[in-house]
Design a protein around this motif. Structure first.
Motif, PDB file in Angstrom:
ATOM      1  N   ARG A 385       0.806  -1.226   0.000  1.00 57.37           N
ATOM      2  CA  ARG A 385       0.000   0.000   0.000  1.00 57.37           C
ATOM      3  C   ARG A 385       0.837   1.274   0.000  1.00 57.37           C
ATOM      4  NH1 ARG A 385      -4.281  -2.005  -2.204  1.00 57.37           N
ATOM      5  NH2 ARG A 385      -5.380  -3.562  -0.922  1.00 57.37           N
ATOM      6  N   GLY A 386       2.147   1.162   0.077  1.00 54.60           N
ATOM      7  CA  GLY A 386       2.996   2.346   0.078  1.00 54.60           C
ATOM      8  C   GLY A 386       4.063   2.241  -0.997  1.00 54.60           C
ATOM      9  N   LEU A 387       4.901   3.265  -1.114  1.00 52.83           N
ATOM     10  CA  LEU A 387       6.025   3.232  -2.041  1.00 52.83           C
ATOM     11  C   LEU A 387       7.177   2.481  -1.377  1.00 52.83           C
ATOM     12  CD1 LEU A 387       7.359   4.228  -4.704  1.00 52.83           C
ATOM     13  CD2 LEU A 387       8.141   6.232  -3.408  1.00 52.83           C
ATOM     14  N   LEU A 388       7.622   1.401  -1.994  1.00 57.47           N
ATOM     15  CA  LEU A 388       8.721   0.609  -1.450  1.00 57.47           C
ATOM     16  C   LEU A 388       9.965   0.805  -2.315  1.00 57.47           C
ATOM     17  CD1 LEU A 388       7.000  -2.786  -0.487  1.00 57.47           C
ATOM     18  CD2 LEU A 388       7.638  -0.879   1.010  1.00 57.47           C
ATOM     19  N   TYR A 389      11.013   1.349  -1.715  1.00 53.42           N
ATOM     20  CA  TYR A 389      12.266   1.600  -2.423  1.00 53.42           C
ATOM     21  C   TYR A 389      13.419   1.349  -1.472  1.00 53.42           C
ATOM     22  CZ  TYR A 389      12.256   5.953   0.244  1.00 53.42           C
ATOM     23  OH  TYR A 389      12.238   6.864   1.275  1.00 53.42           O
ATOM     24  N   ARG A 390      14.626   1.292  -2.024  1.00 53.76           N
ATOM     25  CA  ARG A 390      15.791   1.042  -1.187  1.00 53.76           C
ATOM     26  C   ARG A 390      16.783   2.198  -1.190  1.00 53.76           C
ATOM     27  NH1 ARG A 390      18.664  -4.585  -1.532  1.00 53.76           N
ATOM     28  NH2 ARG A 390      17.468  -4.916   0.374  1.00 53.76           N
ATOM     29  N   ASP A 399      13.826  -1.542   2.727  1.00 58.94           N
ATOM     30  CA  ASP A 399      14.712  -1.954   3.822  1.00 58.94           C
ATOM     31  C   ASP A 399      13.948  -1.969   5.144  1.00 58.94           C
ATOM     32  OD1 ASP A 399      17.343  -2.127   2.438  1.00 58.94           O
ATOM     33  OD2 ASP A 399      16.998  -0.017   2.069  1.00 58.94           O
ATOM     34  N   GLN A 400      13.110  -0.954   5.345  1.00 57.57           N
ATOM     35  CA  GLN A 400      12.338  -0.890   6.581  1.00 57.57           C
ATOM     36  C   GLN A 400      11.403  -2.089   6.705  1.00 57.57           C
ATOM     37  OE1 GLN A 400      12.710   1.792   8.939  1.00 57.57           O
ATOM     38  NE2 GLN A 400      11.769   0.164  10.151  1.00 57.57           N
ATOM     39  N   LEU A 401      10.821  -2.487   5.579  1.00 57.40           N
ATOM     40  CA  LEU A 401       9.954  -3.661   5.578  1.00 57.40           C
ATOM     41  C   LEU A 401      10.725  -4.897   6.026  1.00 57.40           C
ATOM     42  CD1 LEU A 401       7.092  -4.717   4.668  1.00 57.40           C
ATOM     43  CD2 LEU A 401       8.194  -5.287   2.498  1.00 57.40           C
ATOM     44  N   ILE A 402      11.941  -5.053   5.520  1.00 54.68           N
ATOM     45  CA  ILE A 402      12.770  -6.195   5.901  1.00 54.68           C
ATOM     46  C   ILE A 402      13.134  -6.128   7.382  1.00 54.68           C
ATOM     47  CG2 ILE A 402      15.035  -7.281   5.550  1.00 54.68           C
ATOM     48  CD1 ILE A 402      14.788  -6.463   2.577  1.00 54.68           C
ATOM     49  N   LEU A 403      13.481  -4.940   7.852  1.00 56.62           N
ATOM     50  CA  LEU A 403      13.807  -4.775   9.281  1.00 56.62           C
ATOM     51  C   LEU A 403      12.621  -5.136  10.162  1.00 56.62           C
ATOM     52  CD1 LEU A 403      15.642  -1.344   8.981  1.00 56.62           C
ATOM     53  CD2 LEU A 403      16.737  -3.488   9.632  1.00 56.62           C
ATOM     54  N   ASP A 404      11.442  -4.645   9.787  1.00 53.79           N
ATOM     55  CA  ASP A 404      10.244  -4.929  10.577  1.00 53.79           C
ATOM     56  C   ASP A 404       9.953  -6.431  10.595  1.00 53.79           C
ATOM     57  OD1 ASP A 404      10.057  -2.219  10.942  1.00 53.79           O
ATOM     58  OD2 ASP A 404       8.396  -1.926   9.540  1.00 53.79           O
ATOM     59  N   LEU A 427       5.516   0.506  -6.635  1.00 52.03           N
ATOM     60  CA  LEU A 427       4.577   1.609  -6.445  1.00 52.03           C
ATOM     61  C   LEU A 427       3.432   1.176  -5.536  1.00 52.03           C
ATOM     62  CD1 LEU A 427       4.307   3.037 -10.079  1.00 52.03           C
ATOM     63  CD2 LEU A 427       5.986   3.563  -8.301  1.00 52.03           C
ATOM     64  N   PRO A 428       2.754   2.133  -4.904  1.00 53.39           N
ATOM     65  CA  PRO A 428       1.589   1.785  -4.082  1.00 53.39           C
ATOM     66  C   PRO A 428       0.559   1.013  -4.887  1.00 53.39           C
ATOM     67  CG  PRO A 428       2.231   4.062  -3.701  1.00 53.39           C
ATOM     68  CD  PRO A 428       3.054   3.577  -4.851  1.00 53.39           C
ATOM     69  N   GLY A 429       0.061  -0.072  -4.301  1.00 53.24           N
ATOM     70  CA  GLY A 429      -0.941  -0.889  -4.966  1.00 53.24           C
ATOM     71  C   GLY A 429      -0.383  -2.063  -5.730  1.00 53.24           C
ATOM     72  N   GLU A 430       0.929  -2.080  -5.975  1.00 52.36           N
ATOM     73  CA  GLU A 430       1.533  -3.211  -6.680  1.00 52.36           C
ATOM     74  C   GLU A 430       1.716  -4.399  -5.740  1.00 52.36           C
ATOM     75  OE1 GLU A 430       4.156  -1.777 -10.373  1.00 52.36           O
ATOM     76  OE2 GLU A 430       5.095  -1.301  -8.448  1.00 52.36           O
ATOM     77  N   ASN A 431       1.628  -5.590  -6.298  1.00 49.46           N
ATOM     78  CA  ASN A 431       1.835  -6.795  -5.513  1.00 49.46           C
ATOM     79  C   ASN A 431       3.299  -6.966  -5.130  1.00 49.46           C
ATOM     80  OD1 ASN A 431      -0.871  -7.533  -5.755  1.00 49.46           O
ATOM     81  ND2 ASN A 431      -0.498  -8.728  -7.612  1.00 49.46           N
ATOM     82  N   ILE A 432       3.516  -7.444  -3.916  1.00 53.21           N
ATOM     83  CA  ILE A 432       4.855  -7.895  -3.543  1.00 53.21           C
ATOM     84  C   ILE A 432       4.934  -9.368  -3.931  1.00 53.21           C
ATOM     85  CG2 ILE A 432       6.549  -8.187  -1.710  1.00 53.21           C
ATOM     86  CD1 ILE A 432       5.120  -6.056  -0.114  1.00 53.21           C
ATOM     87  N   THR A 548       1.779 -14.207   5.835  1.00 53.68           N
ATOM     88  CA  THR A 548       0.951 -14.126   7.038  1.00 53.68           C
ATOM     89  C   THR A 548       0.249 -12.776   7.138  1.00 53.68           C
ATOM     90  OG1 THR A 548       2.418 -15.642   8.212  1.00 53.68           O
ATOM     91  CG2 THR A 548       0.990 -14.265   9.558  1.00 53.68           C
ATOM     92  N   ASN A 549       0.972 -11.689   6.778  1.00 47.81           N
ATOM     93  CA  ASN A 549       0.401 -10.347   6.875  1.00 47.81           C
ATOM     94  C   ASN A 549      -0.570 -10.028   5.746  1.00 47.81           C
ATOM     95  OD1 ASN A 549       1.756  -8.446   9.113  1.00 47.81           O
ATOM     96  ND2 ASN A 549       3.226 -10.006   8.481  1.00 47.81           N
ATOM     97  N   LYS A 550      -0.290 -10.545   4.550  1.00 47.55           N
ATOM     98  CA  LYS A 550      -1.155 -10.422   3.367  1.00 47.55           C
ATOM     99  C   LYS A 550      -1.237  -9.009   2.791  1.00 47.55           C
ATOM    100  CE  LYS A 550      -4.016 -14.364   4.680  1.00 47.55           C
ATOM    101  NZ  LYS A 550      -5.391 -14.864   4.975  1.00 47.55           N
ATOM    102  N   GLU A 551      -1.088  -7.983   3.619  1.00 49.35           N
ATOM    103  CA  GLU A 551      -1.121  -6.608   3.135  1.00 49.35           C
ATOM    104  C   GLU A 551      -0.095  -5.800   3.908  1.00 49.35           C
ATOM    105  OE1 GLU A 551      -4.909  -4.761   2.171  1.00 49.35           O
ATOM    106  OE2 GLU A 551      -4.322  -3.024   3.388  1.00 49.35           O
ATOM    107  N   VAL A 552       0.636  -4.952   3.194  1.00 47.63           N
ATOM    108  CA  VAL A 552       1.698  -4.147   3.804  1.00 47.63           C
ATOM    109  C   VAL A 552       1.330  -2.682   3.677  1.00 47.63           C
ATOM    110  CG1 VAL A 552       4.110  -3.447   3.616  1.00 47.63           C
ATOM    111  CG2 VAL A 552       3.496  -5.859   3.374  1.00 47.63           C
ATOM    112  N   SER A 553       1.240  -1.999   4.797  1.00 51.90           N
ATOM    113  CA  SER A 553       0.935  -0.569   4.787  1.00 51.90           C
ATOM    114  C   SER A 553       2.186   0.226   4.447  1.00 51.90           C
ATOM    115  CB  SER A 553       0.407  -0.141   6.156  1.00 51.90           C
ATOM    116  OG  SER A 553       1.395  -0.392   7.153  1.00 51.90           O
ATOM    117  N   ALA A 554       2.026   1.519   4.203  1.00 53.29           N
ATOM    118  CA  ALA A 554       3.176   2.393   3.972  1.00 53.29           C
ATOM    119  C   ALA A 554       4.098   2.320   5.185  1.00 53.29           C
ATOM    120  CB  ALA A 554       2.711   3.825   3.738  1.00 53.29           C
ATOM    121  N   ARG A 555       5.395   2.188   4.936  1.00 50.72           N
ATOM    122  CA  ARG A 555       6.329   1.974   6.033  1.00 50.72           C
ATOM    123  C   ARG A 555       6.901   3.308   6.520  1.00 50.72           C
ATOM    124  NH1 ARG A 555       4.401  -2.495   7.190  1.00 50.72           N
ATOM    125  NH2 ARG A 555       6.100  -2.835   8.668  1.00 50.72           N
ATOM    126  N   PRO A 556       6.662   3.688   7.768  1.00 50.36           N
ATOM    127  CA  PRO A 556       7.341   4.867   8.316  1.00 50.36           C
ATOM    128  C   PRO A 556       8.814   4.556   8.525  1.00 50.36           C
ATOM    129  CG  PRO A 556       6.040   3.769  10.009  1.00 50.36           C
ATOM    130  CD  PRO A 556       5.722   3.070   8.724  1.00 50.36           C
TER     131      PRO A 556
END
Length: 574
Positions: A385-390, A399-404, A427-432, A548-556
């Motif tokens: 649901r958020g922008l995921l970049y490294r 990276d934050q997603l991996i840390l969490d 991009l937001p809305g894209e599948n992981i 397990t989580n199925k959906e990932v929110s924007a990562r602070p």
């Protein structure tokens, strides 16, 4: 493919539904003009680097933090955002602004589409070669690593793609993490008689013999052109030593000067270093050696539109860096007269997949090499649901997603994740998907770890990594970006000396306690002991957590407090 043929292909592609901005023949003509780079001179070099095994088009967000320190502060390549656009005269809101900066990334990515992809890069290379007889294609390394298929095929998918692309010369870095035996197998078999694999700075431990050829001389339009290879100098430090136990690396400045002189003595009229040093190292190196006309660089993933002209005792050396992920193609033209370079032209071309039709032969190859793995690659692990970049000096949302995930699965208070510069953007809305996860984690040493660490040990680690990134002498910058940190907050002053950069380390708002032990999760350790311990691969840990989580929110982002960088054009909040 001449100019008229290229325009016809673009027009046909536009009529067939290719996603040009505007979507019509006029837009197709505009795209053709975007790649209209008139031939200049008589020596032509095409350069890409750090594609990190991305055969398909991707999104890749450029950094919003790329700090320079000491004499490198505020100078290329340490410019981001609006400061970058001002330096190079690029208008905001243009395709170039999107290619070279992180400004308005999500909106611009949706407007201009994906970048790179070997099928589209191949079309652009053919276009450039059509008007440049004898042009050489140079691969700056980090080609055989960075994707699931490259890992699973031990780099063979990228070797086959590079041969199809027409690579003439290559130098390495992450290639070495496949192991010395595998590298030699590729060089001695797949590349034999086709690609010159060069590294003047790789030698044997015992007698200091060259492992690979240091340089090659090619005749181009009656001009003798020497290409020297420079592998990443700190491979056995930044990556596990056990992959290359019998080889030494290093900058090898004195040996490089001897190699340059030897090439000149054998008639070379143009001498170019194909480097994987990183741009700051190349800038210093260019000031200290003589006889190089240009350094075509990689490693730091900097997309630099204009070469830096560095003066030295022998004249001037051009220093460039050509970005990453197959996102750019550098075109360097020299006008050589009376045995010397009289003038040059340089253009760093963004590879917009929607602007360039796919080369059918390359597309067929990519489809073939990916076919056995498509079902595994396409598994959807979670919705993003958020922008995921490294990319960035301190942290990225992927990276934050991996840390969490690491902290949750390993029940750890703190997590460390390597400061790798590679890794694509979602991009937001894209599948992981499994492929997207592997784009962040596909290494040959993927082991996860859980380690008890004292506050003193944690500080030592952070100080050491910070010195690799912010040492004022580029020759001591040995790694990637800053280690990514989960759970722990800290303050950093990049201008301070080692031992004094990291202060105010806190966990849950409370200072770390001297002598107390904390549980720290991590992955990709470089030690032999960690390999033998054999923790679960990071992609297995993260895949299960994502399912397990199925959906990932924007990562602070958990970012450090940065001191001493006020006004530095290498950092922006937009």
């Amino acid at each position: 493919m001449n100019r008229r043929e290229f325009l016809q292909v673009l027009a046909v592609a536009g009529a067939g539904g290719m996603a040009f901005p505007g979507g019509d023949a006029q837009a197709a003509r505009a795209a053709q003009q975007f790649y209209d780079v008139p031939r200049f001179g008589n020596v032509h070099l095409l350069h890409f680097t750090d594609c990190h095994a991305q055969l398909r088009p991707v999104h890749f967000r450029e950094p919003s933090v790329n700090l320079g320190v000491a004499e490198w502060a505020g100078k290329p390549p340490h410019l981001v955002g609006k400061a970058f656009l001002r330096e190079y005269g690029i208008r905001p809101g243009t395709p170039e602004a999107h290619a070279f900066t992180s400004l308005d990334f999500t909106e611009a990515a949706r407007r201009y589409g994906k970048v790179g992809g070997f099928s589209h890069l191949s079309t652009l290379i053919q276009r450039m070669k059509a008007s440049r007889p004898g042009a050489l294609l140079l691969d700056g390394g980090d080609t055989w690593q960075g994707s699931a298929t490259a890992l699973w095929t031990k780099g063979q998918d990228m070797v086959d793609a590079a041969l199809q692309l027409g690579v003439d010369v290559m130098t390495p870095h992450w290639e070495m993490t496949l192991g010395a035996e595998r590298v030699k197998q590729i060089v001695d078999n797949d590349f034999k008689g086709r690609v010159s694999f060069l590294a003047q700075n790789i030698k044997t431990n015992d007698f200091g013999d060259p492992v690979f050829d240091p340089y090659v001389i090619r005749d181009m339009n009656g001009v003798a052109v020497a290409i020297i290879g420079q592998a990443f100098p700190y491979t056995p430090i930044a990556n596990p030593r056990y992959f290359v136990p019998d080889w030494t690396f290093g900058i090898q400045e004195e040996n490089l000067q001897q190699v340059i002189d030897d090439a000149r003595s054998k008639g070379a009229e143009v001498v170019v270093l194909l480097s994987h040093n990183g741009m700051d190292v190349d800038l210093k190196l260019a000031s200290r050696v003589r006889g190089l006309d240009a350094i075509l660089g990689g490693h730091t993933h900097d997309g630099v539109p204009k070469p830096v002209q560095v003066r030295n005792s022998g004249g001037v050396t051009l220093v460039t860096n050509a970005g990453s992920n197959g996102k750019f193609l550098g075109v360097l033209d020299f006008d050589v007269r009376n045995g010397k370079v009289a003038d040059f032209r340089y253009k760093l071309l963004p590879v917009f997949a929607d602007y360039l039709p796919a080369d059918p032969a390359m597309e067929a190859l990519i489809t073939k090499v990916r076919a056995p793995y498509e079902s595994r690659l396409s598994e959807v692990l979670a919705i993003n649901r958020g922008l995921l970049y490294r990319r960035g000096n301190f942290n990225g949302t992927f990276d934050q997603l991996i840390l969490d995930g690491l902290m949750a699965v390993q029940d750890a208070e703190i997590a460390f994740s390597p400061g790798f510069r590679w890794g694509t953007t979602l991009l937001p809305g894209e599948n992981i998907t499994m492929e997207a996860l592997m784009d962040q984690t596909a290494v040959t040493y993927p082991y996860t770890t859980v380690t008890p660490m004292t506050a003193e040990t944690i500080k030592t680690i952070l100080e050491d990594v910070a010195d690799n990134l912010f040492n004022p002498d580029p020759y001591y910058q040995q790694g990637g970006d800053m280690v990514r940190v989960g759970g722990l907050q800290y303050t950093i002053d990049p201008n301070q000396p080692i031992g004094k950069r990291i202060t105010d380390m806190r966990l849950g708002g409370k200072p770390l306690e001297t002598g107390k032990t904390y549980k720290v999760a991590g992955w990709a350790p470089v030690s032999e002991e960690a390999r033998q311990a054999g923790g679960a691969p990071i992609w297995d840990v993260m895949a299960q957590w994502l399912r397990t989580n199925k959906e990932v929110s924007a990562r602070p982002l958990n970012l450090p407090t940065v001191r001493g960088m006020s006004g530095n054009p290498g950092i922006t909040t937009t």
